[in-house]
Design a protein around this motif. Structure first.
Motif, mmCIF file in Angstrom:
data_model
loop_
_atom_site.group_PDB
_atom_site.id
_atom_site.type_symbol
_atom_site.label_atom_id
_atom_site.label_comp_id
_atom_site.label_asym_id
_atom_site.label_seq_id
_atom_site.Cartn_x
_atom_site.Cartn_y
_atom_site.Cartn_z
ATOM 1 N N VAL A 244 -4.961 3.894 5.953
ATOM 2 C CA VAL A 244 -4.124 3.127 5.869
ATOM 3 C C VAL A 244 -3.354 3.447 6.883
ATOM 4 O O VAL A 244 -2.824 4.625 7.243
ATOM 5 N N LEU B 17 -5.615 -1.834 7.251
ATOM 6 C CA LEU B 17 -6.354 -0.964 6.551
ATOM 7 C C LEU B 17 -7.875 -0.855 6.972
ATOM 8 O O LEU B 17 -8.423 -1.950 7.272
ATOM 9 N N VAL C 149 0.917 -1.164 0.083
ATOM 10 C CA VAL C 149 -0.102 -0.120 0.024
ATOM 11 C C VAL C 149 0.860 1.198 -0.029
ATOM 12 O O VAL C 149 0.336 2.399 -0.299
#
Length: 246
Positions: free
Chosen positions: A111, A130, A79
């Motif tokens: 995040v 997340l 991510v």
């Protein structure tokens, strides 16, 4: 390298060079992965896509139990990276198989990664939590359930690891055992964990997640040996931050 699917094309030249090298093969007793059964446990695991389920497939993630019932766990390099920054517009498709999303797609809203990953991609902090938005008024854990987070469990644990290789339209799984790669990193042996399986959860028999593919060597340079940050106080603290407990 076991990296996000969207980066696979960027690594093509590197992979061509690496093909000429003699990477160590899997040991004769290394188990092999096989298609994961369609059941409640595998439905808590899904693929991360960029933009929509018609976009590039990035990694694997799974639902982890939380007070808000809206949390996933994966690898931080899925991510956010120094080269690309934080990926925007990611969606999670639990139970994804053969292009179908039986539980829909769930957009990410937040995040949570450690600053030591953000600043330098320290492999000791290659874990991310997340937060996903509700869909049709329901939180994701209410739809598919969630795995309990386990920390300070030690090494030598029997686990099953389920993930989504980018060259497969269904998840793979393997029953194996964790081992110590270092005091703060762990490993397992099983073939088939290639690009796309970063973030795959390591689950004990009672559905406790004790690792995710990532950490050392971004999860591993060969598909028969995979790594994870040891789930200890570092991960427990990150979970507390993600759930608003600190």
């Amino acid at each position: 390298m076991r990296r996000t699917g969207a980066l696979a094309a960027l690594l093509a030249a590197v992979q061509l060079t690496a093909a000429a090298c003699d990477w160590p093969g899997s040991a004769p007793d290394t188990p092999s992965s096989h298609p994961a059964p369609r059941d409640a446990a595998s439905d808590r695991i899904g693929a991360l896509f960029l933009g929509s389920v018609d976009g590039p497939r990035m990694c694997t993630a799974s639902v982890v139990s939380s007070p808000q019932r809206n949390l996933l766990v994966t690898a931080a390099h899925c991510v956010e990276t120094l080269d690309r920054g934080r990926e925007d517009g990611l969606v999670f498709a639990p139970g994804f198989r053969h292009g179908r999303t039986p539980y829909g797609s769930w957009p990410l809203t937040e995040v949570t990664v450690d600053e030591r990953w953000t600043d330098s991609e320290d492999p000791e902090y290659d874990v991310a939590f997340l937060t996903v938005a509700p869909v049709d008024g329901e939180e994701i854990e209410d739809v598919v359930g969630g795995n309990r987070l386990g920390t300070r469990q030690g090494f030598g644990l029997p686990v099953s690891v389920t993930g989504y290789p980018n060259d497969s339209e269904e998840p793979i799984t393997c029953a194996t055992r964790t081992d110590a790669q270092s005091p703060t990193q762990e490993s397992f042996r099983c073939t088939g964990y290639s690009v796309g399986t970063s973030g795959s959860p390591w689950l004990t028999h009672d559905g406790t997640v004790v690792g995710v593919i990532g950490g050392y060597e971004a999860g591993g340079y060969e598909d028969a040996v995979s790594y994870s940050v040891t789930f200890d106080g570092r991960v427990a603290e990150l979970y507390r931050r993600a759930t608003g407990q600190t």
